[in-house]
Design an enzyme around this catalytic site. Structure first.
Site: not given
Ligand code: GTP
Ligand code: SPV
Ligand code: MN
Length: 592
Positions: A78, A206, A215, A235, A259, A284, A376
């Site tokens: 983004r 993308y 979003k 979110h 995160c 999400d 992704r």
């Molecule tokens: P978006 O799709 O961008 O909104 O992200 P999200 O909040 O769904 O994050 P996601 O669960 O995909 O995790 C993103 C990154 O954080 C990955 O590289 C994971 O491995 C890492 N991660 C997730 N949970 C944990 C945790 O409990 N501890 C640690 N150290 N890393 C974590």
């Molecule tokens: C984020 O960035 O929080 C995502 C991926 O979930 S995107 O759809 O590119 O915004």
């Molecule tokens: Mn997201």
């Protein structure tokens, strides 16, 4: 093509027909293809994408139904600098959003879109956000010249005739126009017109820039509509915790991009928690509205996951590994010689040679990553092995707890509970997090990301806080509010908390707090688990000292934190609810 996948117009809705005709006149595509969402159509469009080199068919023995896509290397996340909220009054967009007057932005973007689809196909993508028949569901129509977008929207949303059925003859739908142009960052704009329920996105192909249901509609336009209509667009993941006795508790959690939402939403509890089960409702986005029984109900408007790939493996997220073993599109991961996919942190051996996300030869000696850090997967939520039936419930699920959490190497403890709703709003509003690869620029820097919505709030952030405070009045049984941080590090720069499945231990305490089954101790930040209240039995290499390090509130760090909060508050001052300033004063006093 068979009749069913003919691409013929599949609606008699006048407002849709008039608008599409207008956009066709503007963009001048060679063909107009109306998507109906059928399987036959998906098959035909996928074959076309392979033929055109937009998708690469992966090893179907290993990965049935899976395809590979590379985006332009200048277009991998983004772009917040190119994202605009275009309201007539600049004040309404607030200081945290880029703003341009609608008239000016329409003029500029119509200029870019004029004739932009010459010789190309315009895909008309009708989509429904939310379970069919849900009072919270919304319809959008995205016009795009990207087959990749049309196919991705087919996974991420309930796409096709189903949307027109929900719409009927109403003219209340989101109008989204997407033109790839030459995928040039200089001409990249993601423009929202909340007053018109419209979006124009140009110059990107993308994720969050172009899958307009996600979003753009579900959060930026959604939050704007939510304030007007009395609900919240957030979110947040939504999950269900089932206890061994069958008790079901639903929670929503806001963590910034990359995160941990997807991971948390499908986590597998450790052996110690035998009989406990986590199921996913969403990973999400949550749309939440007070129900007649006085509780806050949430739906997941999406139908798929657009998830971070690197780091995903059978230890960190076994359910995601199962989910992405079929019918998935992989974007910007590495491609092996036998047409399998690879990424940093995947199980098994590192390939001796493969193609990286740019298509260049890669070996373990290469300095750069094989998979882009923001690579992704796009997978239908229906193949998530722990999907809850409630994900399709039009009424949504009653939320008992809301969790906020950022990525913080220091300062913020593993878990604490807000004293009350307004304090909880303050905790969410002042959240900070280290930036990630999900957005272009700034990775690693701590910034304020209120409620994980900084890049996604479609109006003035101060008014958004006010809306949150006001919501309390319409929720007789408000969810309890918590803050977590899985990412605190020790002096050697390693995570102290094991995270992933072990997060169940924190979640269990949260659930027990919601059901008034466990005590808590007052700390300056909020309620924290008393001695022994967090079940830490069986965590490898864990010690009481580590818990102490995780929960420690260091005065110097919190004074710095308060200063950073102040910067945000100054920025929003003219619209900032006084309650939050008061909360900040109270915290200051408690810290002294
Ligand atoms: P978006 O799709 O961008 O909104 O992200 P999200 O909040 O769904 O994050 P996601 O669960 O995909 O995790 C993103 C990154 O954080 C990955 O590289 C994971 O491995 C890492 N991660 C997730 N949970 C944990 C945790 O409990 N501890 C640690 N150290 N890393 C974590
Ligand atoms: C984020 O960035 O929080 C995502 C991926 O979930 S995107 O759809 O590119 O915004
Ligand atoms: Mn997201």
């Amino acid at each position: 093509m068979t009749k069913e996948s003919s691409g013929k117009c599949n609606t008699t809705n006048k407002a849709v027909l008039v608008w599409v005709a207008e956009m066709v006149k503007l963009c001048q595509p060679k063909h107009v293809f109306w998507c109906n969402g059928s399987k036959t159509e998906r098959k035909a469009l996928t074959a076309e994408a392979v033929e055109k080199g937009i998708l690469i068919k992966l090893n179907q023995k290993k990965l049935p139904g899976c395809y590979y896509h590379r985006s332009n290397p200048n277009d991998v996340a983004r772009v917040e600098q190119a994202t605009f909220i275009c309201t007539v009054d600049q004040e309404e967009a607030g200081p945290t959003n880029n703003w341009m007057a609608p008239k000016e932005m329409y003029q500029k973007l119509r200029g870019y879109c004029s004739g932009a689809m010459r010789g190309r196909t315009m895909y008309v993508v009708p989509y429904l956000m939310g379970p069919p028949g849900s009072p919270l569901a919304k319809v959008g129509v995205e016009l795009t010249d990207s087959l990749y977008v049309a196919l991705s929207m087919g996974i991420m949303t309930r796409m096709g005739n189903i949307a027109f059925q929900q719409l009927g003859d109403s003219d209340e739908f989101n109008r989204g126009l997407h033109c790839m142009l030459d995928v040039n960052p200089e001409r990249r704009y993601i423009a929202h017109f909340p007053e018109d329920n419209a979006i124009i996105s140009v110059g990107s192909n993308y994720g969050g820039n172009v899958l307009l249901g996600k979003k753009c509609l579900a959060l930026r336009i959604g939050s704007y509509l939510g304030r007007q209509e009395g609900w919240l667009a957030e979110h947040m993941l939504i999950l269900r915790i089932q206890s061994p006795s069958g008790e079901k508790t639903y929670i929503a959690a806001a963590f910034p991009s990359a995160c941990g939402k997807t991971n948390f939403a499908m986590m597998i509890p450790p052996p110690r928690f035998k009989g406990w089960k986590i199921s996913t409702i969403g990973d999400d986005i949550a749309w939440m509205k007070p129900g007649l029984d006085g509780r806050l109900y949430a739906i997941n408007p999406e139908a798929g996951c657009f998830g971070v790939v690197p780091g995903t493996n059978s230890k960190s997220n076994p359910n995601a590994m199962k989910m992405i073993s079929r019918d998935t599109i992989f974007t910007n991961v590495a491609l092996t010689q036998d047409l399998d996919v690879w990424w940093e942190g995947k199980d098994g051996p590192v390939p001796r040679e493969c193609l990286d996300w740019r298509g260049n030869k890669w070996t373990p000696a290469s300095k750069e990553k094989a998979a882009h850090p923001n690579s992704r997967f796009t997978a239908p939520m229906s193949i998530n092995p722990v999907l809850a039936e409630e994900a399709n419930d039009p009424q949504g699920v009653p939320i008992s707890a809301i969790i906020f959490g950022g990525r913080r190497s220091d300062t913020v403890p593993l878990v604490y509970q807000a004293f009350n709703w307004v304090h909880g709003v303050y905790v969410g509003a002042t959240m900070g997090s280290e930036m990630t690869a999900a957005a272009v620029g700034g990775a690693g820097q701590v910034r304020r990301d209120p409620m994980a919505m900084l890049p996604f709030c479609g109006y003035h952030m101060g008014d958004y806080f006010r809306h949150w405070i006001n919501m309390h009045k319409s929720i007789k049984h408000p969810p309890r509010i918590f803050n977590v941080n899985w990412f605190r590090k020790n002096e050697t720069g390693n995570f102290i908390w094991p995270g992933f499945g072990e997060n169940m231990r924190v979640l269990k305490w949260i659930v027990d707090r919601c059901h008034a089954r466990t005590d808590a101790v007052e700390s300056p930040l909020g309620w924290v688990p008393g001695a022994g209240a967090l079940d830490l039995e069986g965590i490898p290499d864990f010690s009481p000292q580590k818990l102490e390090a995780l929960q420690m509130v260091k005065d110097a760090e919190w004074h710095r934190e308060l200063l950073m909060q102040d910067e945000l508050f100054m920025k929003l001052y003219s619209h900032l609810p006084k309650e939050l300033i008061f909360q900040r004063e109270l915290l200051k006093a408690r810290l002294q």
